[in-house]
Motif scaffolding. Structure first.
Motif, mmCIF file in Angstrom:
data_model
loop_
_atom_site.group_PDB
_atom_site.id
_atom_site.type_symbol
_atom_site.label_atom_id
_atom_site.label_comp_id
_atom_site.label_asym_id
_atom_site.label_seq_id
_atom_site.Cartn_x
_atom_site.Cartn_y
_atom_site.Cartn_z
ATOM 1 N N ILE A 86 -49.723 29.412 20.740
ATOM 2 C CA ILE A 86 -49.081 30.595 20.170
ATOM 3 C C ILE A 86 -47.592 30.579 20.505
ATOM 4 C CG2 ILE A 86 -48.930 33.117 20.295
ATOM 5 C CD1 ILE A 86 -51.914 33.153 20.917
ATOM 6 N N ASP A 87 -46.772 30.850 19.494
ATOM 7 C CA ASP A 87 -45.332 31.006 19.719
ATOM 8 C C ASP A 87 -44.946 32.430 19.349
ATOM 9 O OD1 ASP A 87 -42.638 30.333 20.300
ATOM 10 O OD2 ASP A 87 -42.260 30.091 18.145
ATOM 11 N N LEU A 88 -44.356 33.136 20.285
ATOM 12 C CA LEU A 88 -43.929 34.509 20.051
ATOM 13 C C LEU A 88 -42.428 34.584 19.879
ATOM 14 C CD1 LEU A 88 -45.948 36.371 22.857
ATOM 15 C CD2 LEU A 88 -46.627 36.001 20.479
ATOM 16 N N GLU A 89 -41.993 35.534 19.071
ATOM 17 C CA GLU A 89 -40.582 35.872 19.058
ATOM 18 C C GLU A 89 -40.276 36.642 20.341
ATOM 19 O OE1 GLU A 89 -37.918 35.279 17.023
ATOM 20 O OE2 GLU A 89 -39.288 33.798 16.134
ATOM 21 N N PRO A 90 -39.237 36.286 21.063
ATOM 22 C CA PRO A 90 -38.933 36.987 22.318
ATOM 23 C C PRO A 90 -38.679 38.471 22.082
ATOM 24 C CG PRO A 90 -37.665 34.956 22.141
ATOM 25 C CD PRO A 90 -38.291 35.179 20.799
ATOM 26 N N LEU A 91 -39.046 39.272 23.057
ATOM 27 C CA LEU A 91 -38.779 40.704 22.996
ATOM 28 C C LEU A 91 -37.338 40.998 23.381
ATOM 29 C CD1 LEU A 91 -40.166 43.484 22.549
ATOM 30 C CD2 LEU A 91 -40.604 43.540 25.011
ATOM 31 N N MET A 92 -36.818 40.202 24.324
ATOM 32 C CA MET A 92 -35.427 40.352 24.772
ATOM 33 C C MET A 92 -34.698 39.022 24.643
ATOM 34 S SD MET A 92 -35.669 42.783 28.150
ATOM 35 C CE MET A 92 -36.539 41.537 29.114
ATOM 36 N N HIS A 93 -33.395 39.101 24.437
ATOM 37 C CA HIS A 93 -32.551 37.917 24.342
ATOM 38 C C HIS A 93 -31.432 38.029 25.372
ATOM 39 C CE1 HIS A 93 -34.563 38.247 20.448
ATOM 40 N NE2 HIS A 93 -34.414 36.935 20.333
ATOM 41 N N GLY A 94 -31.104 36.899 25.988
ATOM 42 C CA GLY A 94 -30.032 36.942 26.983
ATOM 43 C C GLY A 94 -30.053 35.725 27.874
ATOM 44 N N GLY A 95 -29.471 35.874 29.053
ATOM 45 C CA GLY A 95 -29.355 34.758 29.977
ATOM 46 C C GLY A 95 -30.677 34.384 30.599
ATOM 47 N N THR A 96 -30.897 33.064 30.720
ATOM 48 C CA THR A 96 -32.129 32.554 31.323
ATOM 49 C C THR A 96 -31.860 31.480 32.367
ATOM 50 O OG1 THR A 96 -32.324 30.908 29.562
ATOM 51 C CG2 THR A 96 -33.473 33.005 29.244
ATOM 52 N N GLY A 97 -30.644 30.928 32.388
ATOM 53 C CA GLY A 97 -30.342 29.837 33.300
ATOM 54 C C GLY A 97 -30.707 28.478 32.750
ATOM 55 N N SER A 98 -31.290 28.423 31.561
ATOM 56 C CA SER A 98 -31.618 27.148 30.922
ATOM 57 C C SER A 98 -31.079 27.160 29.497
ATOM 58 C CB SER A 98 -33.128 26.915 30.906
ATOM 59 O OG SER A 98 -33.779 27.907 30.136
ATOM 60 N N GLN A 99 -30.711 26.000 29.002
ATOM 61 C CA GLN A 99 -30.155 25.837 27.651
ATOM 62 C C GLN A 99 -29.056 26.869 27.383
ATOM 63 O OE1 GLN A 99 -33.492 25.908 24.893
ATOM 64 N NE2 GLN A 99 -34.422 24.091 25.775
ATOM 65 N N SER A 100 -28.202 27.072 28.382
ATOM 66 C CA SER A 100 -27.167 28.110 28.273
ATOM 67 C C SER A 100 -26.144 27.808 27.189
ATOM 68 C CB SER A 100 -26.448 28.272 29.626
ATOM 69 O OG SER A 100 -27.337 28.784 30.598
ATOM 70 N N GLU A 101 -26.035 26.537 26.808
ATOM 71 C CA GLU A 101 -25.069 26.171 25.765
ATOM 72 C C GLU A 101 -25.561 26.551 24.373
ATOM 73 O OE1 GLU A 101 -28.101 23.012 25.968
ATOM 74 O OE2 GLU A 101 -26.987 24.195 27.451
ATOM 75 N N ALA A 102 -26.860 26.868 24.244
ATOM 76 C CA ALA A 102 -27.430 27.177 22.939
ATOM 77 C C ALA A 102 -27.165 28.630 22.560
ATOM 78 C CB ALA A 102 -28.936 26.917 22.954
ATOM 79 N N ILE A 103 -26.978 28.876 21.277
ATOM 80 C CA ILE A 103 -26.716 30.237 20.802
ATOM 81 C C ILE A 103 -28.000 31.049 20.700
ATOM 82 C CG2 ILE A 103 -26.928 29.731 18.315
ATOM 83 C CD1 ILE A 103 -24.487 31.544 17.899
ATOM 84 N N GLU A 104 -29.131 30.348 20.563
ATOM 85 C CA GLU A 104 -30.419 31.007 20.456
ATOM 86 C C GLU A 104 -31.138 31.024 21.807
ATOM 87 O OE1 GLU A 104 -31.477 32.553 17.866
ATOM 88 O OE2 GLU A 104 -30.044 31.864 16.344
ATOM 89 N N GLN A 105 -32.174 31.839 21.885
ATOM 90 C CA GLN A 105 -32.992 31.885 23.088
ATOM 91 C C GLN A 105 -33.646 30.521 23.324
ATOM 92 O OE1 GLN A 105 -32.685 34.549 24.701
ATOM 93 N NE2 GLN A 105 -34.305 34.635 26.241
ATOM 94 N N PRO A 106 -33.789 30.072 24.575
ATOM 95 C CA PRO A 106 -34.404 28.772 24.839
ATOM 96 C C PRO A 106 -35.804 28.672 24.241
ATOM 97 C CG PRO A 106 -33.450 29.680 26.841
ATOM 98 C CD PRO A 106 -33.393 30.755 25.809
ATOM 99 N N THR A 107 -36.223 27.461 23.963
ATOM 100 C CA THR A 107 -37.567 27.230 23.448
ATOM 101 C C THR A 107 -38.551 26.908 24.568
ATOM 102 O OG1 THR A 107 -37.001 24.901 23.082
ATOM 103 C CG2 THR A 107 -36.715 26.419 21.217
#
Length: 382
Positions: free
Chosen positions: A220-241
């Protein structure tokens, strides 16, 4: 604080095991940095706290990959992530008449904003679900079945093995609200074909408030409920996968999750089977006394039947709020009165106009506390 007989464990378990306090104190001293946001020793320790908590949760729920567990602040956040992240316009959902508002309100919101369709399958007066009605409610566009494992008003228990088999055979996904069952009933996401499992940290898992989680099947892949900093894939404009970062934006409650891990470890030490038996015996003892009180009606499964540690009741002589107030002020007994955020269950039990008083036990509840509860209700009604 004055002595209290605490019978509100269905809301939050109390007191917590000493190990929970110690784990939180140690995390505050040694691991209070941001996990995943740095390589210094405190940040690394914080990351280890979170992963350790995921591993322990994976153990109790039969989850193969701990990273399939997204840590949340409570069950409500987990359910919102699951429901809003999975459903699309035109999808059909099957839910039940024992659902909490943390399920019903997101579903009703999506009915209004995305045009999803929802059927609430009825239960009987004791809160039991007829699985044939579930099976008959499926449509060609049914994508999700949402079910509370145990009613937070009636204490009734849904047979998840059988329900999971039906949902799998029909090609839908099963989302389970384990707010009243995690830590007290056996749950195995693989064996029960559970696609998503939402659970609190602060109830049966004996952790602090502000903790919880959502197991998400790797299919299952969900659309995130929140978007923001995660400490991973910070260079990406979208939420990490990558999981679990995709679903955990922002600084986490590391100290709280350290306490949650300690709480779950205590549950595993005692075993959910032992905890359930302890709570069931106390509810039966409470019911034996309360059913002798005139003008009092008990809700949920009858004496001798399976139920979680909840006994709700209605008085013909006192409102629920007055009865709960007197128990608190005159006897030092903490219960909860009202509608318990589950109006559908009140409709099923015929208490939609009155609400109810709910007494709920936990692993720390003693038999003498139930004695006091029984005497207090009898004296008030004498």
């Amino acid at each position: 604080m004055d002595p209290i007989v605490y019978l509100d464990h269905a809301a939050t378990s109390w007191p917590k095991p000493p190990e929970v306090f110690e784990a939180m104190r140690k995390a505050m001293e040694d691991a209070a940095a941001n996990p995943g946001r740095g390589s210094h020793r405190m940040a690394v320790k914080a990351s280890r706290v979170l992963y350790g908590t995921r591993k322990t949760l994976a153990n109790i729920f039969g989850v193969k990959n701990p990273n399939d567990i997204a840590l949340t602040s409570n069950t409500t956040e987990a359910l919102n992530l699951a429901i809003k992240g999975y459903l699309h316009e035109g999808d059909h959902v099957i839910a039940t008449m024992i659902e909490h508002n943390s399920v019903r309100r997101p579903l009703e919101y999506l009915k209004r904003t995305r045009g999803i369709q929802v059927d609430y399958v009825p239960v009987d007066e004791e809160g039991h679900l007829d699985l044939q009605l579930i099976e008959g409610a499926f449509r060609s566009n049914t994508r999700l079945v949402v079910c509370s494992h145990s009613s937070n008003l009636l204490g009734s228990i849904v047979p998840l093995y059988e329900l999971g088999d039906i949902v799998k055979r029909k090609g839908a996904v099963l989302l389970v609200d384990a707010a009243q069952s995690a830590g007290m009933l056996d749950i195995n996401v693989e064996d029960m074909h559970i696609g998503m499992l939402a659970f609190p940290g602060h109830k049966g898992l004996l952790g602090p408030q502000g903790t919880g989680g959502l197991y998400i099947s790797p299919n299952i892949d969900l659309e995130p409920l929140m978007h923001g900093g995660t400490g991973s894939q910070s260079e990406a404009i979208e939420q990490p996968t990558v999981r679990p970062d995709r679903y955990e934006a922002g600084t986490p409650n590391t100290v709280g999750y350290a306490g949650l891990q300690a709480g779950v470890e205590k549950v595993l030490e005692w075993t959910p089977q032992h905890i359930y038996r302890h709570e069931w015996e106390l509810t039966q003892y409470m019911m034996e006394g309360l059913q002798e009180v005139r003008d009092l009606r008990l809700l949920g499964p009858a004496l001798g039947k399976a139920r979680t540690g909840i006994v709700a009741f209605v008085s013909e002589r006192y409102s629920a709020s007055e009865l709960a107030f007197r128990l608190d002020r005159e006897y030092g007994i903490a219960v909860r009165a009202g509608y318990h955020c589950t109006p559908l269950a009140h409709m099923a039990s015929g208490t939609e106009k009155t609400g109810a008083v709910r007494a709920s036990v936990g692993i720390s509840t003693r038999r003498d506390e139930i004695d006091l509860m029984r005497r207090a209700i009898a004296e008030i009604h004498s």
